[in-house]
Every structure is written in C-alpha cells, then in structure tokens.
Write a protein that holds these residues in place. Structure first.
Motif, PDB file in Angstrom:
ATOM      1  N   UNK A   1      33.895 -10.068 116.567  1.00  0.00           N
ATOM      2  CA  UNK A   1      33.966  -9.113 115.506  1.00  0.00           C
ATOM      3  C   UNK A   1      35.403  -9.293 115.056  1.00  0.00           C
ATOM      4  N   UNK A   2      35.877  -9.500 113.792  1.00  0.00           N
ATOM      5  CA  UNK A   2      37.191  -9.577 113.338  1.00  0.00           C
ATOM      6  C   UNK A   2      37.364  -8.332 112.495  1.00  0.00           C
ATOM      7  N   UNK A   3      38.220  -7.478 112.879  1.00  0.00           N
ATOM      8  CA  UNK A   3      38.672  -6.352 111.839  1.00  0.00           C
ATOM      9  C   UNK A   3      39.658  -6.314 111.290  1.00  0.00           C
ATOM     10  N   UNK A   4      39.586  -6.455 109.861  1.00  0.00           N
ATOM     11  CA  UNK A   4      40.686  -6.786 109.072  1.00  0.00           C
ATOM     12  C   UNK A   4      41.290  -5.552 108.368  1.00  0.00           C
ATOM     13  N   UNK A   5      42.390  -5.062 108.937  1.00  0.00           N
ATOM     14  CA  UNK A   5      43.059  -3.726 108.624  1.00  0.00           C
ATOM     15  C   UNK A   5      43.060  -3.503 107.170  1.00  0.00           C
ATOM     16  N   UNK A   6      43.148  -4.486 106.111  1.00  0.00           N
ATOM     17  CA  UNK A   6      43.125  -3.990 104.915  1.00  0.00           C
ATOM     18  C   UNK A   6      41.851  -3.431 104.377  1.00  0.00           C
ATOM     19  N   UNK A   7      40.663  -3.502 105.117  1.00  0.00           N
ATOM     20  CA  UNK A   7      39.386  -3.181 104.696  1.00  0.00           C
ATOM     21  C   UNK A   7      39.106  -1.840 105.526  1.00  0.00           C
ATOM     22  N   UNK A   8      40.035  -1.474 106.227  1.00  0.00           N
ATOM     23  CA  UNK A   8      39.509  -0.234 107.214  1.00  0.00           C
ATOM     24  C   UNK A   8      40.081   1.156 106.353  1.00  0.00           C
ATOM     25  N   UNK A   9      39.172   1.985 106.538  1.00  0.00           N
ATOM     26  CA  UNK A   9      39.596   3.365 105.866  1.00  0.00           C
ATOM     27  C   UNK A   9      39.181   4.421 107.015  1.00  0.00           C
ATOM     28  N   UNK A  30      31.373  11.451 113.322  1.00  0.00           N
ATOM     29  CA  UNK A  30      31.867  10.331 112.589  1.00  0.00           C
ATOM     30  C   UNK A  30      30.582   9.471 111.826  1.00  0.00           C
ATOM     31  N   UNK A  31      31.119   8.777 110.613  1.00  0.00           N
ATOM     32  CA  UNK A  31      30.051   7.717 110.291  1.00  0.00           C
ATOM     33  C   UNK A  31      30.952   6.345 109.904  1.00  0.00           C
ATOM     34  N   UNK A  32      30.298   5.436 110.564  1.00  0.00           N
ATOM     35  CA  UNK A  32      30.915   3.980 110.337  1.00  0.00           C
ATOM     36  C   UNK A  32      30.126   3.120 109.768  1.00  0.00           C
ATOM     37  N   UNK A  33      30.715   2.548 108.521  1.00  0.00           N
ATOM     38  CA  UNK A  33      30.075   1.810 107.541  1.00  0.00           C
ATOM     39  C   UNK A  33      30.476   0.288 107.562  1.00  0.00           C
ATOM     40  N   UNK A  34      29.774  -0.542 107.654  1.00  0.00           N
ATOM     41  CA  UNK A  34      30.110  -1.957 107.827  1.00  0.00           C
ATOM     42  C   UNK A  34      29.140  -2.795 106.967  1.00  0.00           C
ATOM     43  N   UNK A  35      30.086  -3.952 106.266  1.00  0.00           N
ATOM     44  CA  UNK A  35      29.058  -4.876 105.570  1.00  0.00           C
ATOM     45  C   UNK A  35      28.858  -5.868 106.424  1.00  0.00           C
ATOM     46  N   UNK A  36      27.727  -5.838 107.137  1.00  0.00           N
ATOM     47  CA  UNK A  36      27.493  -6.782 108.172  1.00  0.00           C
ATOM     48  C   UNK A  36      28.330  -6.677 109.351  1.00  0.00           C
ATOM     49  N   UNK A  37      28.047  -7.312 110.531  1.00  0.00           N
ATOM     50  CA  UNK A  37      28.774  -7.496 111.602  1.00  0.00           C
ATOM     51  C   UNK A  37      28.360  -6.352 112.591  1.00  0.00           C
ATOM     52  N   UNK A  38      27.624  -5.276 112.570  1.00  0.00           N
ATOM     53  CA  UNK A  38      26.964  -4.212 113.299  1.00  0.00           C
ATOM     54  C   UNK A  38      25.672  -4.855 114.182  1.00  0.00           C
ATOM     55  N   UNK A  39      25.925  -4.598 115.375  1.00  0.00           N
ATOM     56  CA  UNK A  39      24.629  -4.693 116.129  1.00  0.00           C
ATOM     57  C   UNK A  39      24.787  -3.791 117.525  1.00  0.00           C
ATOM     58  N   UNK A  41      25.369  -4.297 120.505  1.00  0.00           N
ATOM     59  CA  UNK A  41      26.648  -4.546 121.488  1.00  0.00           C
ATOM     60  C   UNK A  41      27.963  -4.128 120.732  1.00  0.00           C
ATOM     61  N   UNK A  42      28.104  -4.644 119.496  1.00  0.00           N
ATOM     62  CA  UNK A  42      29.261  -4.055 118.937  1.00  0.00           C
ATOM     63  C   UNK A  42      29.096  -2.640 118.754  1.00  0.00           C
ATOM     64  N   UNK A  43      28.238  -1.900 118.329  1.00  0.00           N
ATOM     65  CA  UNK A  43      28.184  -0.486 118.334  1.00  0.00           C
ATOM     66  C   UNK A  43      28.664   0.337 119.502  1.00  0.00           C
ATOM     67  N   UNK A  44      28.023  -0.374 120.630  1.00  0.00           N
ATOM     68  CA  UNK A  44      28.629   0.066 122.108  1.00  0.00           C
ATOM     69  C   UNK A  44      30.265   0.030 122.441  1.00  0.00           C
ATOM     70  N   UNK A  45      30.669  -1.084 121.986  1.00  0.00           N
ATOM     71  CA  UNK A  45      32.065  -1.468 122.042  1.00  0.00           C
ATOM     72  C   UNK A  45      33.015  -0.267 121.160  1.00  0.00           C
ATOM     73  N   UNK A  69      25.976   4.906 112.518  1.00  0.00           N
ATOM     74  CA  UNK A  69      26.237   3.457 112.192  1.00  0.00           C
ATOM     75  C   UNK A  69      25.336   3.222 111.004  1.00  0.00           C
ATOM     76  N   UNK A  70      25.901   2.608 110.073  1.00  0.00           N
ATOM     77  CA  UNK A  70      25.500   2.032 108.623  1.00  0.00           C
ATOM     78  C   UNK A  70      25.920   0.607 108.664  1.00  0.00           C
ATOM     79  N   UNK A  71      24.900  -0.247 108.589  1.00  0.00           N
ATOM     80  CA  UNK A  71      25.252  -1.672 108.628  1.00  0.00           C
ATOM     81  C   UNK A  71      24.606  -2.160 107.111  1.00  0.00           C
ATOM     82  N   UNK A  72      25.810  -1.998 105.931  1.00  0.00           N
ATOM     83  CA  UNK A  72      25.145  -2.706 104.411  1.00  0.00           C
ATOM     84  C   UNK A  72      24.869  -4.138 104.772  1.00  0.00           C
TER      85      UNK A  72
END
Length: 76
Positions: A1-9, A30-39, A41-45, A69-72
C-alpha cells in the motif's frame, strides 16, 4: 500500500471527556477512511503503527484505543 501524503488528513481533538472500559484514564478513538486499499492485513499494520504513536506521543496505552476502518469503493 502506498500512502500519498497529499491525500492524508489528520484531525486531533484533545481534552474530550471519554470513558473507555469503565474508566476515564487516557484513551483514544479514531476513524480511518480509505478509498480502496484496506484489508485485514493492512488494517493490522495500520493499527500497530497508530498504537505505537498514541503510546509514545500521547501516553495512550495500546489497550485503550479503538479504530474504526471504512473502505470506500472507488467510483469511476
């Protein structure tokens, strides 16, 4: 998974009265919202990384936080 800082709030609200597990000791939610990419394994990390930050920077024990976790889905 690649996290692009310009899309992190990140929004932090301190000094919010919170009861967790029946006590008012330091805790976090906390609430973590992603547009795709969550599963699973990723959630655990992500949970482990966030737990480490909460504990080292805010003195919130790993056992006293909850992440939602919310995966849109991507809509094209």
């Amino acid at each position: 998974m690649v996290v692009l800082p310009q899309y992190v709030m990140v929004v932090l609200k301190g000094s919010v009265p919170m009861a967790f597990g029946g006590t008012q000791e330091p805790a976090a939610y906390g609430e973590l919202v992603s547009i795709g990419g969550l599963n699973l394994d990723v959630n655990k990390k992500l949970s482990a990384a966030i737990a480490s930050i909460l504990e080292s920077k805010l003195s919130v024990p790993k056992s006293r936080f909850y992440l939602k976790f919310y995966d849109s889905k991507v809509h094209e």
